[in-house]
Design a protein around this motif. Structure first.
Motif, mmCIF file in Angstrom:
data_model
loop_
_atom_site.group_PDB
_atom_site.id
_atom_site.type_symbol
_atom_site.label_atom_id
_atom_site.label_comp_id
_atom_site.label_asym_id
_atom_site.label_seq_id
_atom_site.Cartn_x
_atom_site.Cartn_y
_atom_site.Cartn_z
ATOM 1 N N LEU A 1 6.162 12.967 4.676
ATOM 2 C CA LEU A 1 5.149 14.011 4.844
ATOM 3 C C LEU A 1 5.714 15.425 4.743
ATOM 4 O O LEU A 1 4.967 16.401 4.748
ATOM 5 C CB LEU A 1 4.422 13.836 6.181
ATOM 6 N N ARG A 2 7.023 15.537 4.658
ATOM 7 C CA ARG A 2 7.622 16.853 4.426
ATOM 8 C C ARG A 2 7.057 17.500 3.150
ATOM 9 O O ARG A 2 7.212 18.699 2.945
ATOM 10 C CB ARG A 2 9.145 16.715 4.326
ATOM 11 N N ILE A 3 6.421 16.705 2.293
ATOM 12 C CA ILE A 3 5.792 17.259 1.085
ATOM 13 C C ILE A 3 4.921 18.469 1.391
ATOM 14 O O ILE A 3 4.831 19.385 0.573
ATOM 15 C CB ILE A 3 4.943 16.194 0.337
ATOM 16 N N ALA B 1 -0.673 9.658 5.019
ATOM 17 C CA ALA B 1 -0.006 9.905 3.733
ATOM 18 C C ALA B 1 -1.018 9.996 2.592
ATOM 19 O O ALA B 1 -0.903 10.845 1.698
ATOM 20 C CB ALA B 1 1.021 8.813 3.454
ATOM 21 N N ALA C 1 4.928 10.030 -0.984
ATOM 22 C CA ALA C 1 3.974 10.801 -0.189
ATOM 23 C C ALA C 1 4.055 10.419 1.276
ATOM 24 O O ALA C 1 3.566 11.140 2.144
ATOM 25 C CB ALA C 1 2.556 10.591 -0.699
ATOM 26 N N THR C 2 4.664 9.289 1.543
ATOM 27 C CA THR C 2 4.836 8.905 2.947
ATOM 28 C C THR C 2 5.918 9.755 3.610
ATOM 29 O O THR C 2 6.062 9.730 4.823
ATOM 30 C CB THR C 2 5.187 7.408 3.069
ATOM 31 N N PHE D 1 3.474 5.678 -5.671
ATOM 32 C CA PHE D 1 3.283 5.725 -7.123
ATOM 33 C C PHE D 1 2.265 6.811 -7.495
ATOM 34 O O PHE D 1 2.482 7.582 -8.424
ATOM 35 C CB PHE D 1 2.780 4.366 -7.631
ATOM 36 N N LEU E 1 -0.007 5.493 7.094
ATOM 37 C CA LEU E 1 -0.403 5.402 5.685
ATOM 38 C C LEU E 1 -1.656 6.208 5.420
ATOM 39 O O LEU E 1 -1.778 6.877 4.387
ATOM 40 C CB LEU E 1 -0.665 3.949 5.302
ATOM 41 N N TRP F 1 1.438 9.484 -5.907
ATOM 42 C CA TRP F 1 2.023 10.801 -5.678
ATOM 43 C C TRP F 1 3.013 11.178 -6.792
ATOM 44 O O TRP F 1 2.947 12.262 -7.370
ATOM 45 C CB TRP F 1 2.748 10.804 -4.323
ATOM 46 N N LEU G 1 0.833 -1.212 0.000
ATOM 47 C CA LEU G 1 0.000 0.000 0.000
ATOM 48 C C LEU G 1 0.861 1.253 0.000
ATOM 49 O O LEU G 1 0.562 2.234 -0.685
ATOM 50 C CB LEU G 1 -0.902 0.026 1.230
ATOM 51 N N LYS G 2 1.932 1.205 0.771
ATOM 52 C CA LYS G 2 2.856 2.339 0.791
ATOM 53 C C LYS G 2 3.378 2.612 -0.622
ATOM 54 O O LYS G 2 3.409 3.755 -1.086
ATOM 55 C CB LYS G 2 4.019 2.027 1.742
ATOM 56 N N THR G 3 3.743 1.546 -1.311
ATOM 57 C CA THR G 3 4.224 1.692 -2.680
ATOM 58 C C THR G 3 3.148 2.307 -3.573
ATOM 59 O O THR G 3 3.428 3.194 -4.383
ATOM 60 C CB THR G 3 4.645 0.318 -3.228
ATOM 61 N N ALA G 4 1.915 1.841 -3.425
ATOM 62 C CA ALA G 4 0.830 2.355 -4.270
ATOM 63 C C ALA G 4 0.588 3.843 -4.013
ATOM 64 O O ALA G 4 0.350 4.620 -4.944
ATOM 65 C CB ALA G 4 -0.444 1.554 -4.019
ATOM 66 N N ILE G 5 0.644 4.252 -2.750
ATOM 67 C CA ILE G 5 0.483 5.690 -2.435
ATOM 68 C C ILE G 5 1.600 6.490 -3.089
ATOM 69 O O ILE G 5 1.366 7.539 -3.681
ATOM 70 C CB ILE G 5 0.556 5.931 -0.906
#
Lengths: 471, 471, 471
Positions: free
Chosen positions: A285-287, C55, A282-283, A58, C52, A60, A52-56
């Protein structure tokens, strides 16, 4: 007549050569032999938390890449607005072709030179501190979802570096010469300096501070584009009539201010992909802070440029408002992740002053004709962005601390990085444009320039309707 | 005078009929009785891993849908740039109204016909291999967050199919006739073919290869739009002055090249929602490869079109650069998920050649007037995209393998699908435009055409300022 | 000469004062003392399920904020298209500067007034039912990733409220006066009403229904902007020549319909960030219904406005199609989360009628000159949106139930909220514009207006190329 025949006979030579090399590369990609990475993504996403982390991430990065793509439209609009009507089609064609050719050549050559050896994704294992050499054509191991994601984002950046040059050389550069330049910058010049900073190369491991840091490319993208542009504008020479015989510059007005401002809005919009997307996650969060800093620096650059001209002349100069804002955005691109919001305002404000000084310097002192101010916006403020990391990084992110946090090492690394980008981009820029100049010619003839490149290079005016259909 | 009165008396009839049906449908929606699905999303997202996956995928699909929406602006810009100034307002009004009317009628009718029986979301249970019949008005069971998400994405696609036709019929089609056509295409023609391919209908289950596959709609959206456009352009006839008495076509220049190129940029930008969004899931990481393929095909189409014209004529034709790029994008739309990056370059390159050949064929052989090349870009390259799945699918995704992987079955399925879309879209296109022609008239009068549709249909020129305020 | 000197002497005074305050604030931000929140995000995202979720929601809100930013370009385009050529540069400069100045002042002052005390993110603890007072400059505790994310989204909203006013006062308002207004609206007027509704203030806790609800800002953003615009348009007076001596209005045509329609497309596109983004969470899956409702209301407004004019006059008025669509979007902004899709169609359709009636009323009865219809689109339909919550909320989301669900309390809360926004925005609008008028002057001189603001305020025409370079 003879000349025309010779011209068309000469034209294909270099293109046929390049075309043959590309075709050969494609045939190579067809050779199986090497195992693919994970082209379907099925073993990268397996339904767990990590997947899921990867999907988020991607999501972003891809959305950010799309926004960066759209910046091409912004560059095109700013450019055509700032030049004469008779060169509009030419500018648009260059804008469209630079990213198109750039995409193909970054696929075939550039990406492997830049990210080979970085190990950031499958198929990018081979490379050293100077150059990478794996990931060609996204084939073999590099036929992988993660590698594809990284490629797309980086291809958009390569295209951005390429298109910066168009503005500085507008109105007198041969179409074919521009295309050859585009191939060289996206295949070689941009990727190699990029490798040094982002691909695990020697600048990123300098023994000062955390090594040279350029978060989203003030140096890698903008200073490279800006200093290649300086070389190009110098070698192609000024537009006819730009300088009087005594050397004083003459203002050559553009043709549509609405396009300039619309283009600036589009660029600003795309910059929200450019900077925050450069986390590649996107994980991270400094974004949010990065996006805030980007917004504030672009705003501050506009405010400072506006008020400076308003107080001095009583008129708020729209070109300087736009260029001030873009300068702020260029300057915050390297430090966006490392500095607090108040510093972003300062960095943008100083960029707004710098761009005005630089435009004056390029035109009045260097006597170089840069119709859109590309050298000042992207080159000079690219350097300012690199240095600003060394000044304002507050140590809250990525282990990067500048002068305000009491560390001088980072500033040294940034200064070295800035010096290198000037030497590399301006030096190679001189070289390639000199080669192009003597091989196929860099500049259109005087007659073609007077008629305008729309007719002479493209066979159509930009507003082709008969005058009586105007209303 | 009498004619005017009759005209205004006649005008409302069909609209009142349609309006009454729509109003009736709305009253039906108010009847409770049927339970809703999950309108708040509270039982779809419950804080667990599965819920997060759903939230990521909603984010991906909604953002993609927004990008596809923005393509409407791209179509509008390409269209107005390519036509005479005097028809600009008319084109813009048609562009704005086709998606607006399309949204309402896809809500009331189209969506249920297309996705009823597909079972992809709550409230879409009823339907068969030929037609769907549930999900009307997103009411009852279909008042659900997942169904709403799917509806939005698909509504944007329906609007895209509709707006393709505007370009081919520009400059001589009655505004009211265009609106009636819009209703029919979004409510019936598009949804039914779409049901066959995407709604679980008979084409998707053909006993060849994996059944007909059209990942993001080369056939469902673009070929449908393109062949309805062919029927429309044929029945409405060419613009006055387009063909000489001996049948040779006359070039009618557009009015603003900047709009054409800006529109092409916007379309390309939106295509990054169109194709990668069609996974309906970001957890399907193939989205990265899809985005790369989309970028490369659009770039390759531009490069091939540019160099072909440049070598033949010494001029780089900007219209063909744009149409070549769009052709590459249309062609990659069906195969984008099934092919490797090198194949995307080839598919786009071939599309760049095909579009030029087709534009010539439509104009010189068929003698049909298609002002923006919609038939060639969307129709012909829509078919090429369908066939390309059968050729280049490499078997790494979705179990789809084409000729390069040694399988012929998929190619057969694709060829059937291509033949069906031509028959369906061109056939029904002829039917509805013929009905419209004899019921309310398809074409404006000669006088209205000469004056321009801006004045005759909308009462305002596109650039209405007095000439003396120009500067 | 003397006048010019006085003018330039007078000019800086207010700006220097404001500048000093801002500089002071920045120095304050440099004082450490207060601990930061989580500026790197490392303790907000810790790799678990909750991280997550955060994110995903950051991705959603940031992308939405970027889309809302892009609306600035839409406002600029709609505005310049609807006004005379001679005021184009001025309008563009105002558009660019309002969000730029707005960003700085929302950072320094506005955000703390609006969200202090809301507790929605770190550093926003202090505030009461009337006003907030923490979060200044995103410094101290507010130097945090979550607070930054909220700030960015809200800053875009503040900028939207500000820019609405530009259209109503176009063509005769001093550039400097507009900038001063911008500072006041983004620093004070907008944030305080916003605090009452979104910052935990008294309107949100009214003892009727669920308290006043305004999901994405029909009231907070659009009605505030619209009624400040009414005050401004009233005090600055009509453009010279707008009303005949007998008081009948004269149509002053704009200069570019393509810009108007393109701008409307851009606004619609951005609205998909404005409304669905206002959940501040993608894990709130209602975002799908919100997006559907937004799309339908904007479409329905266009359809109703188009057919109304088409039936009455035989011409489909493009300005009313665009304004009808925008009115539908404004009206659905408050209720978008609370109503079912069929109600969104009705709300948009009614907005399409309301905007036409209001434009007539403002021009013929109030005799106020609003060149783009800002008061009618944003003010009147902002109120309609607030009331529509009280009518159509169906109780499926957020515990909000209106008249159709048999509850009258919510309607009362909405009516109070609507009355308050009119009093607040129109009242303070009158006050600030009156102060500006007597302090530095609100309106340019008659001569400057006749020449056009492009030349008199900015020193350049919008289409500056020599006429002979036109083709």
């Amino acid at each position: 007549m003879k000349e025309v025949i010779e011209k068309s006979a000469k034209r294909p030579r270099i293109v046929v050569l390049i075309g043959t090399l590309v075709a050969g590369a494609f045939l190579w990609a067809l050779v199986p032999g090497v195992m693919a990475g994970d082209p379907s993504g099925a073993s990268t996403y397996m339904g767990d938390l990590e997947g899921l982390k990867t999907a988020i991430n991607f999501t972003w990065v891809l959305v950010s890449a799309f926004l960066v793509f759209f910046m091409q439209a912004g560059f095109a609009l700013v450019g055509v607005g700032a030049i004469r009507t008779k060169n509009t089609v030419n500018y648009l064609a260059k804008s469209y072709m630079d990213f198109s050719l750039g995409a193909i050549f970054f696929l075939v050559v550039g990406f492997a030179l830049m990210f080979g050896g970085s190990g950031v994704a499958p198929g990018l294992e081979l490379g050293n501190a100077l150059i990478g050499y794996s990931g060609w054509l996204l084939a073999g191991e590099a036929y992988d979802v993660t590698t594809s994601m990284v490629w797309l984002f980086q291809a958009m950046f390569a295209a951005t570096a390429a298109t910066i040059v168009a503005g500085a050389m507008a109105g007198r550069t041969k179409f074919q010469a521009y295309l050859v330049y585009t191939v060289l910058v996206t295949a070689v010049i941009y990727p190699i300096y990029g490798h040094w900073v982002w691909g695990g190369g020697w600048l990123s491991t300098l023994p000062f501070g955390a090594g040279a840091r350029d978060f989203a490319g003030s140096g890698v993208v903008h200073a490279v584009g800006g200093f290649v542009a300086l070389a190009g504008a110098y070698l192609v020479g000024p537009r006819t009539g730009k300088f009087r015989t005594d050397g004083t510059p003459v203002a050559i007005p553009g043709h549509n201010v609405t396009y300039i401002v619309l283009g600036t809005f589009v660029l600003f919009f795309g910059w929200f992909g450019f900077n925050p997307g450069s986390t590649l996650a996107a994980t991270d969060l400094r974004i949010a802070v990065i996006a805030v800093n980007t917004f504030l620096a672009g705003a501050a650059g506009a405010v400072v440029a506006c008020y400076t001209t308003f107080f001095r002349t009583g008129k708020a100069n729209i070109f300087l408002i736009c260029n001030g804002s873009l300068a702020g955005l260029v300057a915050i691109t390297a430090p966006c992740a490392y500095v607090p919001p108040w510093a972003a305002v300062l960095i943008g404000a100083i960029a707004g002053l710098l761009v005005m000084a630089s435009i004056w310097f390029v035109e009045w002192v260097l006597k170089i004709d840069d119709p859109v101010g590309a050298v000042s916006v992207h080159g000079v403020n690219g350097l300012w962005g690199l240095l600003a990391v060394g000044i304002f990084a507050d140590g809250t992110y990525g282990g990067v601390s500048g002068l305000i946090a009491g560390n001088t090492g980072q500033f040294v690394a940034q200064a070295i990085s800035a010096a290198v980008v000037v030497l590399w981009a301006f030096g190679l820029g001189l070289l390639i444009f000199a080669v192009i100049k003597y091989a196929i010619g860099l500049r259109v003839s005087r007659e073609e320039e007077v008629v305008g490149l729309d007719i002479s290079e493209h066979g159509t005016p930009s507003y082709p309707g008969p005058m009586d259909s105007w209303r």
